[in-house]
Design an enzyme around this catalytic site. Sequence first.
Site, PDB file in Angstrom:
ATOM      1  N   LYS A 173      -4.561  -6.099   0.354  1.00  0.00           N
ATOM      2  CA  LYS A 173      -4.020  -4.847   0.901  1.00  0.00           C
ATOM      3  C   LYS A 173      -5.077  -3.782   0.591  1.00  0.00           C
ATOM      4  CE  LYS A 173      -2.356  -1.264   0.365  1.00  0.00           C
ATOM      5  NZ  LYS A 173      -3.110  -0.024   0.749  1.00  0.00           N
ATOM      6  N   GLU A 176      -5.799   2.286   2.917  1.00  0.00           N
ATOM      7  CA  GLU A 176      -5.533   2.659   4.312  1.00  0.00           C
ATOM      8  C   GLU A 176      -6.514   3.713   4.801  1.00  0.00           C
ATOM      9  OE1 GLU A 176      -3.897   3.247   1.583  1.00  0.00           O
ATOM     10  OE2 GLU A 176      -2.356   4.792   1.756  1.00  0.00           O
ATOM     11  N   CYS A 281     -15.719   4.946  -9.951  1.00  0.00           N
ATOM     12  CA  CYS A 281     -14.962   4.865 -11.205  1.00  0.00           C
ATOM     13  C   CYS A 281     -15.903   4.803 -12.398  1.00  0.00           C
ATOM     14  CB  CYS A 281     -14.077   3.634 -11.201  1.00  0.00           C
ATOM     15  SG  CYS A 281     -15.026   2.133 -11.052  1.00  0.00           S
ATOM     16  N   GLU A 380      -9.432  13.494 -14.270  1.00  0.00           N
ATOM     17  CA  GLU A 380     -10.414  12.785 -13.451  1.00  0.00           C
ATOM     18  C   GLU A 380     -10.519  13.565 -12.134  1.00  0.00           C
ATOM     19  OE1 GLU A 380      -9.348   9.043 -11.497  1.00  0.00           O
ATOM     20  OE2 GLU A 380     -11.362   8.290 -11.870  1.00  0.00           O
TER      21      GLU A 380
HETATM   22  P1  NAD Z   1      -5.138   5.120  -5.343  1.00  0.00           P
HETATM   23  O1  NAD Z   1      -4.510   4.781  -6.643  1.00  0.00           O
HETATM   24  O2  NAD Z   1      -4.640   6.329  -4.624  1.00  0.00           O
HETATM   25  O3  NAD Z   1      -4.966   3.900  -4.302  1.00  0.00           O
HETATM   26  C1  NAD Z   1      -5.294   2.584  -4.653  1.00  0.00           C
HETATM   27  C2  NAD Z   1      -4.414   1.632  -3.846  1.00  0.00           C
HETATM   28  O4  NAD Z   1      -3.056   1.877  -4.169  1.00  0.00           O
HETATM   29  C3  NAD Z   1      -4.546   1.804  -2.340  1.00  0.00           C
HETATM   30  O5  NAD Z   1      -4.557   0.528  -1.735  1.00  0.00           O
HETATM   31  C4  NAD Z   1      -3.309   2.595  -1.960  1.00  0.00           C
HETATM   32  O6  NAD Z   1      -2.830   2.286  -0.667  1.00  0.00           O
HETATM   33  C5  NAD Z   1      -2.294   2.171  -3.004  1.00  0.00           C
HETATM   34  N1  NAD Z   1      -1.347   3.245  -3.335  1.00  0.00           N
HETATM   35  C6  NAD Z   1      -1.581   4.578  -3.333  1.00  0.00           C
HETATM   36  N2  NAD Z   1      -0.483   5.250  -3.678  1.00  0.00           N
HETATM   37  C7  NAD Z   1       0.490   4.337  -3.907  1.00  0.00           C
HETATM   38  C8  NAD Z   1       1.854   4.416  -4.317  1.00  0.00           C
HETATM   39  N3  NAD Z   1       2.451   5.585  -4.550  1.00  0.00           N
HETATM   40  N4  NAD Z   1       2.542   3.272  -4.465  1.00  0.00           N
HETATM   41  C9  NAD Z   1       1.966   2.089  -4.237  1.00  0.00           C
HETATM   42  N5  NAD Z   1       0.672   1.953  -3.853  1.00  0.00           N
HETATM   43  C10 NAD Z   1      -0.058   3.057  -3.695  1.00  0.00           C
HETATM   44  O7  NAD Z   1      -6.715   5.203  -5.584  1.00  0.00           O
HETATM   45  P2  NAD Z   1      -7.839   5.668  -4.572  1.00  0.00           P
HETATM   46  O8  NAD Z   1      -7.752   7.146  -4.405  1.00  0.00           O
HETATM   47  O9  NAD Z   1      -7.862   4.809  -3.381  1.00  0.00           O
HETATM   48  O10 NAD Z   1      -9.150   5.310  -5.430  1.00  0.00           O
HETATM   49  C11 NAD Z   1      -9.704   6.156  -6.390  1.00  0.00           C
HETATM   50  C12 NAD Z   1      -9.197   5.833  -7.783  1.00  0.00           C
HETATM   51  O11 NAD Z   1      -9.484   4.482  -8.099  1.00  0.00           O
HETATM   52  C13 NAD Z   1      -9.868   6.646  -8.868  1.00  0.00           C
HETATM   53  O12 NAD Z   1      -8.898   7.016  -9.819  1.00  0.00           O
HETATM   54  C14 NAD Z   1     -10.878   5.689  -9.477  1.00  0.00           C
HETATM   55  O13 NAD Z   1     -11.245   5.943 -10.812  1.00  0.00           O
HETATM   56  C15 NAD Z   1     -10.128   4.410  -9.380  1.00  0.00           C
HETATM   57  N6  NAD Z   1     -11.030   3.276  -9.424  1.00  0.00           N
HETATM   58  C16 NAD Z   1     -11.078   2.560 -10.566  1.00  0.00           C
HETATM   59  C17 NAD Z   1     -11.937   1.496 -10.665  1.00  0.00           C
HETATM   60  C18 NAD Z   1     -12.010   0.677 -11.913  1.00  0.00           C
HETATM   61  O14 NAD Z   1     -12.678  -0.317 -11.878  1.00  0.00           O
HETATM   62  N7  NAD Z   1     -11.356   1.043 -12.992  1.00  0.00           N
HETATM   63  C19 NAD Z   1     -12.764   1.148  -9.579  1.00  0.00           C
HETATM   64  C20 NAD Z   1     -12.682   1.914  -8.414  1.00  0.00           C
HETATM   65  C21 NAD Z   1     -11.799   2.968  -8.350  1.00  0.00           C
END
Ligand code: NAD
Length: 495
Positions: A173, A176, A281, A380
């Site tokens: 998944k 989006e 990240c 962050e």
């Molecule tokens: P996000 O948490 O908004 O989304 C990640 C995934 O979760 C997506 O597929 C999204 O559709 C889903 N999602 C979003 N909101 C949701 C909800 N309320 N309920 C269920 N699913 C939901 O993250 P993002 O903005 O896409 O990515 C950036 C974040 O990811 C930053 O915080 C970054 O630090 C983190 N990140 C961490 C790593 C790591 O290795 N630790 C690597 C890359 C990114």
Amino acid sequence: MNRIAHWIGGAERPGSSGRVGPVFNPATGEQTAEVDLASADEVAQAVAVAQEAARAWRSASLAKRSTVLFKFRELLAAQSGDLAAVITSEHGKVLSDAAGEVARGLENAEFATGIPHLMKGSFSEQAATGVDVYSIKQPLGVVAGITPFNFPAMVPLWMCTTAIAAGNAFVLKPSEKDPSAALFLARLWKDAGLPEGVFTVVNGDKEAVDAILTHPGIAAVSFVGSTPIAKYIYETGTAHGKRVQALGGAKNHMLVLPDAELDAAADAAVNAAYGSAGERCMAVSVVVAVGDIAGPLVDAIAARLPKLRIGDGTDPESQMGPLITAQHREKVAGYIARGAEEGATVVADGREAEVPGDGYFLGVTLLDNVKPDMDVYADEIFGPVLAVVRAETYAEGLALINDNEYGNGTAIFTRDGGAARQFQFDVDAGMVGVNVPIPVPVAYYSFGGWKASLFGDTHMYGPDGIHFFTRSKVVTSRWPDPGTSSVDLGFPTNR
Ligand code: NAD
């Protein structure tokens, strides 16, 4: 309008939920596509296809799985430029950075080609007289990956290469916001000879995620994203009996000791803070300058900023692209204003950068004299904003890092091997760089943070990835001599 569908049973499958989401080119602000958002029913249909595929795939020989991985690796390498272009068109990062992301994902495919070796168990002959004991690793069945926008190819590759090589069917998944890279990978898997249904893409938002987290046919969920969602994924997934690893957000500190090589430290801070517009990240978002290096270091970083070229990621001259959405751009700009209000010294203000057009561009920001109680320090920001905190001593700098909520990556810059070794021993973070600002481990180690940067106990890819996507079985076996018979109700011992 271009429509981005799901990938189920080895082919594109248009959505039927009636819900779609917009996909933009962040460099122009134009909507380029609509992505289907799966309903719980569509997720269930995809899982049913994956379950059937998983039953056959676990029986495929290690040689066959390894052959598919080699072919996948070859195709990915050959088409990496095309995949990078897809990433840039929806994420905005510059093409060279997108190519770097693909190259790091490729490493995971290379690691997974060694699956015959990685699936080896252990064997103990004669554990008791005539008794042998051995362990074997088996796949889990259907496993899922839920991934963030910022690495639309690399993070899915962290997961799917190992999961599939280990004999699982994998349901992805993707974010989006930039879903096309996932479909690109799906086509590569098909061309590599992976049987239909072993790699699935369901596009969607919270509805699809919740369907994955609660579906009894999914054995494990691997997640990467922000900390609040990671926590939710971990709690919901484990409450539904799943194995879960959920990697969260970060606030990565770079500790610069007074003896550090100044130019190398300044170069590293600029590269690690502003590369990919800070949407990594492992980006460095805080420089902790110890002692009297602080003034010269801030000057050296500031001197490099006017030369940075910001623009459309498809322009080879650009070094930094736009942010992912208009809303995120506003949020990051709001943090710059907040930093100024809170009393930080604004050495460079990204809001002043001018890039023509309607893209979500923001220039680079450098905030000096940041204090730990400021929001710009605590949160962050996930944008091109670098905070400098001045510390008197190594101990003060270390305490800042260890008191921080997050513990993803960190780095020390020094010429003193003893200090670096002490830092490695003392620091509470999962990945440590010594004069290396973005210490993303190579594919044969594993990637993961500590504290609020990881929920669960297994890191991503490498040996931990194999551990996560397999379960072990221990067999105790005896082949008695024909004709021998005895009844013994005692508990079996090895004596
Ligand atoms: P996000 O948490 O908004 O989304 C990640 C995934 O979760 C997506 O597929 C999204 O559709 C889903 N999602 C979003 N909101 C949701 C909800 N309320 N309920 C269920 N699913 C939901 O993250 P993002 O903005 O896409 O990515 C950036 C974040 O990811 C930053 O915080 C970054 O630090 C983190 N990140 C961490 C790593 C790591 O290795 N630790 C690597 C890359 C990114």
